[in-house]
Design an enzyme around this catalytic site. Structure first.
Site, PDB file in Angstrom:
ATOM      1  N   ARG A  53       3.662 -26.931 -69.971  1.00 35.66           N
ATOM      2  CA  ARG A  53       4.011 -28.150 -70.617  1.00 35.66           C
ATOM      3  C   ARG A  53       4.355 -26.985 -72.118  1.00 35.66           C
ATOM      4  O   ARG A  53       3.650 -26.876 -72.595  1.00 35.66           O
ATOM      5  CB  ARG A  53       2.963 -28.943 -71.260  1.00 35.66           C
ATOM      6  CG  ARG A  53       4.068 -30.678 -70.454  1.00 35.66           C
ATOM      7  CD  ARG A  53       2.982 -31.462 -70.514  1.00 35.66           C
ATOM      8  NE  ARG A  53       1.383 -31.779 -70.123  1.00 35.66           N
ATOM      9  CZ  ARG A  53       1.003 -31.859 -71.248  1.00 35.66           C
ATOM     10  NH1 ARG A  53       1.725 -31.529 -72.793  1.00 35.66           N
ATOM     11  NH2 ARG A  53      -0.503 -31.846 -71.805  1.00 35.66           N
ATOM     12  N   TYR A 101       9.142 -25.079 -64.734  1.00 35.39           N
ATOM     13  CA  TYR A 101       7.706 -25.556 -64.481  1.00 35.39           C
ATOM     14  C   TYR A 101       6.865 -26.646 -64.815  1.00 35.39           C
ATOM     15  O   TYR A 101       7.393 -27.569 -65.426  1.00 35.39           O
ATOM     16  CB  TYR A 101       7.010 -24.623 -65.234  1.00 35.39           C
ATOM     17  CG  TYR A 101       4.816 -23.969 -65.410  1.00 35.39           C
ATOM     18  CD1 TYR A 101       4.828 -23.143 -64.449  1.00 35.39           C
ATOM     19  CD2 TYR A 101       4.303 -25.322 -65.496  1.00 35.39           C
ATOM     20  CE1 TYR A 101       3.445 -23.504 -63.779  1.00 35.39           C
ATOM     21  CE2 TYR A 101       2.882 -25.508 -65.076  1.00 35.39           C
ATOM     22  CZ  TYR A 101       2.945 -23.818 -64.396  1.00 35.39           C
ATOM     23  OH  TYR A 101       1.307 -24.060 -64.070  1.00 35.39           O
ATOM     24  N   LYS A 143       4.362 -36.574 -65.909  1.00 38.05           N
ATOM     25  CA  LYS A 143       4.556 -36.961 -67.231  1.00 38.05           C
ATOM     26  C   LYS A 143       5.741 -37.565 -68.145  1.00 38.05           C
ATOM     27  O   LYS A 143       5.153 -38.338 -68.580  1.00 38.05           O
ATOM     28  CB  LYS A 143       3.910 -35.813 -68.254  1.00 38.05           C
ATOM     29  CG  LYS A 143       3.159 -34.902 -68.290  1.00 38.05           C
ATOM     30  CD  LYS A 143       1.573 -36.178 -67.985  1.00 38.05           C
ATOM     31  CE  LYS A 143       0.838 -34.379 -67.516  1.00 38.05           C
ATOM     32  NZ  LYS A 143      -0.860 -34.752 -67.238  1.00 38.05           N
ATOM     33  N   SER A 170      -7.444 -32.564 -72.402  1.00 37.79           N
ATOM     34  CA  SER A 170      -7.465 -31.404 -71.168  1.00 37.79           C
ATOM     35  C   SER A 170      -9.238 -30.327 -71.929  1.00 37.79           C
ATOM     36  O   SER A 170      -9.608 -30.350 -72.744  1.00 37.79           O
ATOM     37  CB  SER A 170      -6.341 -30.763 -71.808  1.00 37.79           C
ATOM     38  OG  SER A 170      -6.673 -30.511 -72.558  1.00 37.79           O
ATOM     39  N   ASP A 178      -5.110 -38.641 -62.517  1.00 39.28           N
ATOM     40  CA  ASP A 178      -4.293 -38.057 -63.679  1.00 39.28           C
ATOM     41  C   ASP A 178      -3.930 -39.558 -64.454  1.00 39.28           C
ATOM     42  O   ASP A 178      -3.603 -39.386 -65.581  1.00 39.28           O
ATOM     43  CB  ASP A 178      -4.219 -37.121 -63.418  1.00 39.28           C
ATOM     44  CG  ASP A 178      -3.091 -36.624 -64.417  1.00 39.28           C
ATOM     45  OD1 ASP A 178      -3.356 -36.313 -65.552  1.00 39.28           O
ATOM     46  OD2 ASP A 178      -1.709 -36.020 -65.315  1.00 39.28           O
ATOM     47  N   ARG A 189      -1.695 -23.161 -61.331  1.00 38.44           N
ATOM     48  CA  ARG A 189      -2.170 -24.914 -60.931  1.00 38.44           C
ATOM     49  C   ARG A 189      -2.189 -24.649 -59.289  1.00 38.44           C
ATOM     50  O   ARG A 189      -1.719 -23.833 -58.420  1.00 38.44           O
ATOM     51  CB  ARG A 189      -0.897 -25.774 -61.270  1.00 38.44           C
ATOM     52  CG  ARG A 189      -0.991 -25.771 -62.729  1.00 38.44           C
ATOM     53  CD  ARG A 189      -1.893 -27.065 -63.651  1.00 38.44           C
ATOM     54  NE  ARG A 189      -1.792 -26.906 -64.144  1.00 38.44           N
ATOM     55  CZ  ARG A 189      -1.412 -28.350 -65.580  1.00 38.44           C
ATOM     56  NH1 ARG A 189      -2.010 -29.288 -64.237  1.00 38.44           N
ATOM     57  NH2 ARG A 189      -2.352 -28.748 -66.151  1.00 38.44           N
TER      58      ARG A 189
END
Length: 613
Positions: A83, A223, A232, A274, A301, A396
Site C-alpha cells: 500500500r 497490488y 481499504k 500493523s 481486519d 501475502r
C-alpha cells in the site's frame, strides 16, 4: 479489433438490468478504450479459466497440487509491493474536510489528471466488470460496489475477498445504489507488444477517493489494497464517510467471539496498527490450561458496526476472504492460519520451494536448503545470513475466510453479532500498561484517539519511534480526523448499552529488553478479564489511567511463568513517562485545531490532573 469494438463489447449479459450500471461501464470503456469487456459472473468456472490464463501469461505459477492443491504464486514488480499512503488522496471539496492527516488535491484538478491518465490506458487489454457485495448480500449493514479493472489478478482476488458476481447484480435490480470504482494497471499495450508478467506503471501511481460522490479511482498499481478496491478503499475510506453520514461505524477492527465454559458467548471488536499480531489474535487458540474456553473468528481486519433495535451495537465482517501477511505466520504463531492455507490460496511474493510449495521467513525454524526467492532468483540460507530475504516482508496470502477452522457460526449472519467490548492496542515497550478499562465512553474514545504504536524499527533494538495512529485508522479515515472523533463520541449516545472500551499492550519489555508477557496465546487471560468485566463479573482497581486488574483478578491457572513482581512491572504507571506521553497527545491534538471535540479537550485536562495528583 476495430475502433468501434469496445463500444460494441459493452453489451451486457441479460442478467444486468441496471441501466445506470450499463451506462457507466460504457462511459469508462469509451475513455479507457479496452480491446474487450468481460462481465464477471463470480462462477467457479470463470475463476478457473482466469487462473489458467494468468498461468499462461506468466503472472501465476501453479503450485504442486499434491502439496498445495488449487493454489498459485504471483510475483509482483519490485516497485509494486505494498500500500502507498503517500500516493493515496482524499479529494473532498475542501482540504479542511479531508483534514491534516490525509493527502488532499482539489477534486477538479484531480479529475483532470485522472481523465488524462485513463484516456486509452486499457488499450490492448480486457476490461473486467467486477460487481461485489461487502457483507452478506442483502444485509442492512452491507454495501455494494462495482469495480472496473484491466487486471485478471484483481478479478480472481476479488472473487476470494468479496461476494462477487451475478448474484450481486441481480440483487441491485434496475436501480440499486453501488459504489463505483475504476482501476487500471496503467500499462496499455500496442499491437503485437508482449505483456509483462506483472503489468504496472513504474512512473505514476494514484489511489484517489471522492467522498461526496462515493467514487474510487486507482491507477498504476496492481497490488493489494491499491487495486482490490473493496478492501481499504471502499471498506474503510469511503465507508467511514458513509458511516458518519448515516449513523454507524466503519472500522479497522478484527471481530472475535469468546465462549465461556458455561456456554456464554461474547463478541469483541479490536483495533491494532500493523505489526501487533492482529490476525493471530483473531484466530487465537486458548491455552490448554483454560479448559472450556473457546475463541472463534468473525473477521480479522474490518468491522462495520450499526446500532441495533435492542440498544446494542451489531457488527459484520464485510469481507469474504483474508488478505494476510505471510512472514511470521507459522504453526507456532497461528496454527489456524496454517490449516487455512493448505489449499485454494493465491500467494504473492513468497518464496518457492524446489518441490513446488511455498516458504517465508518464520514459517519454519530452519529455512530450506534451496529456494527461488520472491523476485525469481535462486536463494540459499547463506543469502539469508547476508540479509537477503527469501519472501518480501509484505508477502501475502489471499484465501476464502470459510477455510479458517476457527470461523464463528454467525460470521455471515446478515444481522451481525452483538459487540460487548472494544479493544485498542499498540506495540509499546514501556509506559502503557497491560490492560486498562476506560471508566466511561468518552474516556475510552480519548484512549483510542491517542493510540500510539512503535514502528517496526523498534525491533532492531533501537528506541522505537511512536507513531500516533488513532483507532488504527490514520491511513484509512476518509475525512477530517477531528470530526471522526466527534462521530465516535456521538455514537456512544446512540445505544442504551455502549460496549466498554479497553486499551491493551502485550509488548512491554523489562530492563534487559525482553518481553515481560509470557506469550501471545496467554492473551486469552486478559481477554477473559475483559469479557467478565463487560458482564459485571470481574474485579479491578481504579488508577489515574482507568480501571486495571490486580494480580489476583486474572486467571493464572496452569501458568507459572509470570510472578507477581513481573506483573507489577507490566502494570506500573510511571508519572514521568506519562508526562512525556501526554505531551505527545497534546502535539497530535494541536494538529486538529478547532475540529478537536471539546469532550476530548476536557478528558486531556482530567488526565493531566489525575497523573499530577
Amino acid at each position: 479489433m476495430t475502433a468501434a469494438a469496445p463500444l460494441q463489447a459493452t453489451a451486457a449479459p441479460n442478467w444486468v438490468r441496471h441501466q445506470g450500471l450499463r451506462q457507466w461501464v460504457a462511459e469508462i470503456a469509451a475513455l479507457a478504450k479496452p480491446d474487450r469487456i468481460v462481465w464477471c459472473d463470480g462462477s467457479e468456472a470463470e475463476y478457473r479459466r482466469l487462473c489458467d490464463e494468468l498461468v499462461a501469461a506468466g503472472t501465476f505459477t501453479r503450485l504442486n497440487p499434491k502439496l498445495r492443491p488449487d493454489s498459485y504464486l504471483a510475483r509482483s514488480h519490485p516497485s509494486d509491493v505494498a500500500r502507498m499512503e503517500e500516493r493515496t488522496f482524499i479529494c473532498s471539496q475542501t482540504s479542511e474536510q479531508a483534514g491534516p492527516t490525509n493527502n488532499w488535491i482539489d477534486p477538479r484538478e484531480m479529475r483532470a489528471t485522472l481523465t488524462r491518465l485513463f484516456d486509452g490506458c486499457m488499450r490492448g487489454r480486457t476490461l473486467y466488470v467486477i460487481p461485489f457485495s461487502m457483507g452478506p448480500i442483502g444485509s442492512h449493514i452491507a454495501q455494494v460496489g462495482v469495480e472496473i479493472s484491466d487486471s485478471a489478478y484483481v478479478a480472481v482476488s476479488m472473487k476470494l475477498m468479496t461476494r462477487m458476481g451475478r448474484a450481486v447484480v441481480e440483487w441491485l435490480g434496475e436501480s440499486g445504489k453501488f459504489v463505483p470504482g475504476v482501476h487500471s494497471v496503467g500499462a496499455p499495450l500496442a499491437p503485437g507488444q508482449k505483456d509483462a508478467a506483472w503489468p504496472s506503471n513504474e512512473k505514476e501511481k494514484w489511489i484517489v477517493h471522492f467522498p461526496e460522490t462515493r467514487e474510487i479511482w486507482s491507477f498504476g498499481s496492481g497490488y493489494g489494497g491499491n487495486a482490490l478496491l473493496g478492501k481499504k478503499c471502499l471498506a474503510l475510506r469511503i465507508a467511514s464517510v458513509m458511516a458518519r453520514d448515516e449513523g454507524w461505524l466503519a472500522e479497522h477492527m478484527l471481530i472475535l467471539g469468546m465462549e465461556s465454559p458455561q456456554g456464554e458467548k461474547s463478541y469483541i471488536a479490536a483495533a491494532f496498527p500493523s505489526a501487533c499480531g492482529k490476525t493471530n489474535l483473531a484466530m487465537l487458540i486458548p491455552p490448554s490450561a483454560l479448559k472450556g474456553w473457546k475463541v472463534t473468528t468473525v473477521g480479522e481486519d474490518i468491522a462495520w458496526i450499526k446500532p441495533g433495535k435492542d440498544g446494542r451495537f451489531y457488527a459484520i465482517n464485510p469481507e469474504y476472504g483474508l488478505f494476510g501477511v505471510a512472514p511470521g505466520t507459522s504453526q507456532h504463531t497461528n496454527a489456524n492460519a496454517m490449516r487455512m492455507l493448505r489449499g485454494n490460496v493465491i500467494f504473492t511474493n513468497v518464496a518457492l520451494t524446489p518441490d513446488g510449495d511455498v516458504w517465508w521467513e518464520g514459517m519454519t525454524e530452519q529455512p530450506p536448503a534451496n529456494l527461488i526467492d520472491w523476485q525469481g532468483r535462486p536463494w540459499t540460507p547463506a543469502d539469508g545470513k547476508q540479509g537477503r530475504l527469501a519472501a518480501h516482508p509484505n508477502a501475502r496470502f489471499t484465501v476464502p475466510a470459510s477455510q479458517c477452522p476457527s470461523m464463528d457460526e454467525r460470521w455471515e449472519d446478515p444481522q451481525g453479532v452483538p459487540i460487548s467490548a472494544f479493544l485498542f492496542g499498540g506495540r509499546r515497550a514501556s509506559t502503557v500498561p497491560l490492560v486498562v478499562e476506560a471508566p466511561s465512553w468518552d474516556e475510552g474514545v480519548y484512549m483510542a484517539a491517542t493510540l500510539g504504536s512503535e514502528t517496526t524499527a523498534a525491533i532492531t533494538g533501537k528506541v522505537g519511534v511512536v507513531r500516533r495512529d488513532p483507532m488504527a485508522m490514520l491511513a484509512f479515515c476518509g475525512y477530517n480526523m477531528g470530526e471522526y472523533f466527534a462521530h465516535w463520541l456521538a455514537m456512544g449516545r446512540k445505544v442504551k448499552s455502549p460496549p466498554r472500551i479497553f486499551r491493551v499492550n502485550w509488548f512491554r519489555r523489562d530492563a534487559q529488553g525482553k518481553f515481560i508477557w509470557p506469550g501471545f496465546g496467554e492473551n486469552m487471560r486478559v481477554l477473559q478479564w475483559i469479557v467478565e468485566r463487560s458482564q459485571g463479573k470481574a474485579n479491578g482497581i481504579e488508577t489515574p489511567l482507568g480501571i486495571m486488574p490486580r494480580y489476583e483478578d486474572l486467571n493464572w491457572t496452569g501458568l507459572d511463568k509470570l510472578s507477581a513482581a513481573q506483573y507489577a512491572e507490566l502494570t506500573r504507571i510511571d508519572a514521568g513517562s506519562w508526562k512525556e506521553e501526554l505531551a505527545l497527545h497534546d502535539e497530535f491534538f494541536a494538529k486538529l485545531g478547532r475540529h478537536l471535540p471539546a469532550a476530548l479537550e476536557a478528558r486531556r485536562g482530567g488526565m493531566h490532573d489525575r497523573l499530577a495528583a
